[in-house]
Design a protein around this motif. Structure first.
Motif, PDB file in Angstrom:
ATOM      1  N   GLY A   1     -22.380  37.466  50.161  1.00 28.57           N
ATOM      2  CA  GLY A   1     -21.359  37.599  49.132  1.00 28.57           C
ATOM      3  C   GLY A   1     -21.726  38.686  48.136  1.00 28.57           C
ATOM      4  N   PRO A   2     -20.735  39.203  47.418  1.00 26.78           N
ATOM      5  CA  PRO A   2     -21.028  40.232  46.411  1.00 26.78           C
ATOM      6  C   PRO A   2     -21.905  39.693  45.284  1.00 26.78           C
ATOM      7  N   GLU A   3     -22.730  40.566  44.717  1.00 26.25           N
ATOM      8  CA  GLU A   3     -23.573  40.219  43.577  1.00 26.25           C
ATOM      9  C   GLU A   3     -23.298  41.208  42.448  1.00 26.25           C
ATOM     10  N   LEU A   4     -23.087  40.687  41.259  1.00 30.82           N
ATOM     11  CA  LEU A   4     -22.762  41.535  40.116  1.00 30.82           C
ATOM     12  C   LEU A   4     -23.957  42.394  39.722  1.00 30.82           C
ATOM     13  N   LEU A   5     -23.691  43.689  39.528  1.00 34.05           N
ATOM     14  CA  LEU A   5     -24.717  44.598  39.037  1.00 34.05           C
ATOM     15  C   LEU A   5     -24.533  44.870  37.538  1.00 34.05           C
ATOM     16  N   VAL A   6     -23.303  45.205  37.139  1.00 29.21           N
ATOM     17  CA  VAL A   6     -23.062  45.583  35.754  1.00 29.21           C
ATOM     18  C   VAL A   6     -21.609  45.320  35.392  1.00 29.21           C
ATOM     19  N   GLN A   7     -21.383  44.990  34.134  1.00 32.17           N
ATOM     20  CA  GLN A   7     -20.045  44.752  33.609  1.00 32.17           C
ATOM     21  C   GLN A   7     -19.840  45.591  32.357  1.00 32.17           C
ATOM     22  N   PHE A   8     -18.684  46.268  32.304  1.00 32.04           N
ATOM     23  CA  PHE A   8     -18.298  47.057  31.135  1.00 32.04           C
ATOM     24  C   PHE A   8     -17.084  46.423  30.458  1.00 32.04           C
ATOM     25  N   GLN A   9     -17.058  46.494  29.152  1.00 35.82           N
ATOM     26  CA  GLN A   9     -15.866  46.223  28.373  1.00 35.82           C
ATOM     27  C   GLN A   9     -15.566  47.531  27.646  1.00 35.82           C
ATOM     28  N   ASP A  10     -14.459  48.161  28.051  1.00 37.65           N
ATOM     29  CA  ASP A  10     -14.185  49.544  27.612  1.00 37.65           C
ATOM     30  C   ASP A  10     -15.396  50.400  27.979  1.00 37.65           C
ATOM     31  N   GLU A  11     -15.988  51.109  27.033  1.00 34.74           N
ATOM     32  CA  GLU A  11     -17.113  51.976  27.398  1.00 34.74           C
ATOM     33  C   GLU A  11     -18.473  51.309  27.211  1.00 34.74           C
ATOM     34  N   SER A  12     -18.482  50.065  26.776  1.00 34.04           N
ATOM     35  CA  SER A  12     -19.740  49.393  26.476  1.00 34.04           C
ATOM     36  C   SER A  12     -20.205  48.499  27.616  1.00 34.04           C
ATOM     37  N   VAL A  13     -21.506  48.519  27.854  1.00 33.55           N
ATOM     38  CA  VAL A  13     -22.098  47.612  28.837  1.00 33.55           C
ATOM     39  C   VAL A  13     -22.169  46.209  28.236  1.00 33.55           C
ATOM     40  N   VAL A  14     -21.569  45.250  28.921  1.00 32.58           N
ATOM     41  CA  VAL A  14     -21.596  43.856  28.474  1.00 32.58           C
ATOM     42  C   VAL A  14     -22.753  43.109  29.121  1.00 32.58           C
ATOM     43  N   ASP A  15     -22.998  43.410  30.395  1.00 25.95           N
ATOM     44  CA  ASP A  15     -24.041  42.701  31.127  1.00 25.95           C
ATOM     45  C   ASP A  15     -24.598  43.623  32.196  1.00 25.95           C
ATOM     46  N   ASP A  16     -25.856  43.936  32.117  1.00 26.83           N
ATOM     47  CA  ASP A  16     -26.524  44.708  33.172  1.00 26.83           C
ATOM     48  C   ASP A  16     -27.825  44.032  33.561  1.00 26.83           C
ATOM     49  N   SER A  17     -27.866  42.724  33.403  1.00 29.69           N
ATOM     50  CA  SER A  17     -29.094  41.984  33.650  1.00 29.69           C
ATOM     51  C   SER A  17     -29.547  42.033  35.109  1.00 29.69           C
ATOM     52  N   GLN A  18     -28.612  42.256  36.038  1.00 26.38           N
ATOM     53  CA  GLN A  18     -28.963  42.308  37.453  1.00 26.38           C
ATOM     54  C   GLN A  18     -29.048  43.740  37.980  1.00 26.38           C
ATOM     55  N   LEU A  19     -28.954  44.698  37.118  1.00 26.33           N
ATOM     56  CA  LEU A  19     -29.020  46.099  37.536  1.00 26.33           C
ATOM     57  C   LEU A  19     -30.478  46.553  37.590  1.00 26.33           C
ATOM     58  N   PRO A  20     -30.952  47.025  38.757  1.00 28.23           N
ATOM     59  CA  PRO A  20     -32.341  47.530  38.850  1.00 28.23           C
ATOM     60  C   PRO A  20     -32.464  48.850  38.087  1.00 28.23           C
ATOM     61  N   LYS A  21     -32.820  48.745  36.833  1.00 29.68           N
ATOM     62  CA  LYS A  21     -32.691  49.889  35.931  1.00 29.68           C
ATOM     63  C   LYS A  21     -33.710  50.998  36.196  1.00 29.68           C
ATOM     64  N   ASP A  22     -34.707  50.712  37.023  1.00 27.43           N
ATOM     65  CA  ASP A  22     -35.654  51.781  37.328  1.00 27.43           C
ATOM     66  C   ASP A  22     -35.018  52.847  38.222  1.00 27.43           C
ATOM     67  N   ARG A  23     -33.979  52.467  38.955  1.00 30.19           N
ATOM     68  CA  ARG A  23     -33.359  53.443  39.858  1.00 30.19           C
ATOM     69  C   ARG A  23     -31.840  53.511  39.748  1.00 30.19           C
ATOM     70  N   PHE A  24     -31.237  52.510  39.176  1.00 23.97           N
ATOM     71  CA  PHE A  24     -29.785  52.453  39.068  1.00 23.97           C
ATOM     72  C   PHE A  24     -29.346  52.751  37.633  1.00 23.97           C
ATOM     73  N   SER A  25     -28.243  53.469  37.524  1.00 28.91           N
ATOM     74  CA  SER A  25     -27.623  53.667  36.211  1.00 28.91           C
ATOM     75  C   SER A  25     -26.103  53.631  36.374  1.00 28.91           C
ATOM     76  N   ALA A  26     -25.438  53.228  35.312  1.00 30.08           N
ATOM     77  CA  ALA A  26     -23.982  53.163  35.344  1.00 30.08           C
ATOM     78  C   ALA A  26     -23.432  53.623  34.011  1.00 30.08           C
ATOM     79  N   GLU A  27     -22.309  54.304  34.063  1.00 29.66           N
ATOM     80  CA  GLU A  27     -21.682  54.737  32.823  1.00 29.66           C
ATOM     81  C   GLU A  27     -20.172  54.684  32.938  1.00 29.66           C
ATOM     82  N   ARG A  28     -19.555  54.567  31.781  1.00 27.55           N
ATOM     83  CA  ARG A  28     -18.094  54.549  31.683  1.00 27.55           C
ATOM     84  C   ARG A  28     -17.764  55.233  30.356  1.00 27.55           C
ATOM     85  N   LEU A  29     -17.972  56.520  30.347  1.00 29.05           N
ATOM     86  CA  LEU A  29     -18.029  57.275  29.101  1.00 29.05           C
ATOM     87  C   LEU A  29     -16.772  57.173  28.247  1.00 29.05           C
TER      88      LEU A  29
END
Lengths: 113, 114
Positions: free
Chosen positions: A42-70
């Protein structure tokens, strides 16, 4: 019918290379999610944005993954460097607000070789 | 406590049969339980969702049964058709605040034979 657009649909990249995925949510949707779906799971959440702000990135492997919604509209998910274990479907979803139905895009199938 | 356990892993029924897929959750704070249908190469599409204030919800041929005390819910597909052949995922989340932040089950691959 409005859809969540994702590109590319398929991506093959070599280990240690950088890769990026793009998502354009349904117009007017303030909440955007990135999920990872490993084949057969099943899908696993990596990151959630509300507008341009990150709400939850607790499951994002931040050493190699990045996300933006400028600008609070479209979003980019990046992996650098890619590893073999990153091979999966990367799904984007959006909703009007946090408490309304989330719609998924068709995903980007990533293969790391 | 965040897991959602789904069974069976795969299911084969004849056309017209009623496949049943079961899910169990642990976190009693969950209050939103959707089912998604996914065809190969496509993203998941919401089929039907239930909140714990009701024990059953029907939409067309799809029915969710919900047992709050047992922390279980199930999907029934009435009069199944070959076009229903797909992978089905149950999920759980907090519908009052965050319907897109979901914990998904492992999925059930359904095949409906003509």
């Amino acid at each position: 019918e409005a859809e969540v657009a994702q590109s590319p649909r398929y991506k093959i990249t070599e280990k240690s290379q950088a890769v990026a995925f793009w998502c354009d949510p349904i117009s007017g949707h303030a909440t955007l999610y990135w999920y990872r779906q490993i084949l057969g799971q099943g899908p696993e959440l990596l990151v959630q944005f509300q507008d341009e702000s990150v709400v939850d990135d607790s499951q994002l492997p931040k050493d190699r993954f990045s996300a933006e919604r400028l600008k609070g509209v479209d979003s980019t998910l990046k992996i650098q460097p890619a590893e073999l274990g990153d091979s999966a479907m990367y799904l984007c979803a959006s909703s009007v607000t946090g408490n309304t139905e989330a719609f998924f895009g068709q995903g980007t199938r990533l293969t790391v070789v | 406590q965040q897991q959602v356990k789904q069974s069976p892993q795969s299911l084969i029924v004849q056309k017209g049969g009623i496949p049943i897929i079961n899910c169990a959750y642990e976190n009693t704070a969950f209050d939103y339980f959707p089912w998604y249908q996914q065809f190969p190469g496509k993203g998941p599409a919401l089929l039907i969702a239930i909140r714990p204030d009701v024990s059953e919800k029907k939409e067309g041929r799809f029915t969710i049964s919900f047992n709050k005390s047992a922390k279980q819910f199930s999907l029934h597909i009435m009069d199944s058709q070959p076009g229903d052949s797909a992978t089905y995922f149950c999920a759980a989340g907090h519908g009052s605040s965050n319907t897109g932040k979901l914990i998904f089950g492992q999925g059930t691959t359904l095949q409906v034979k003509p």
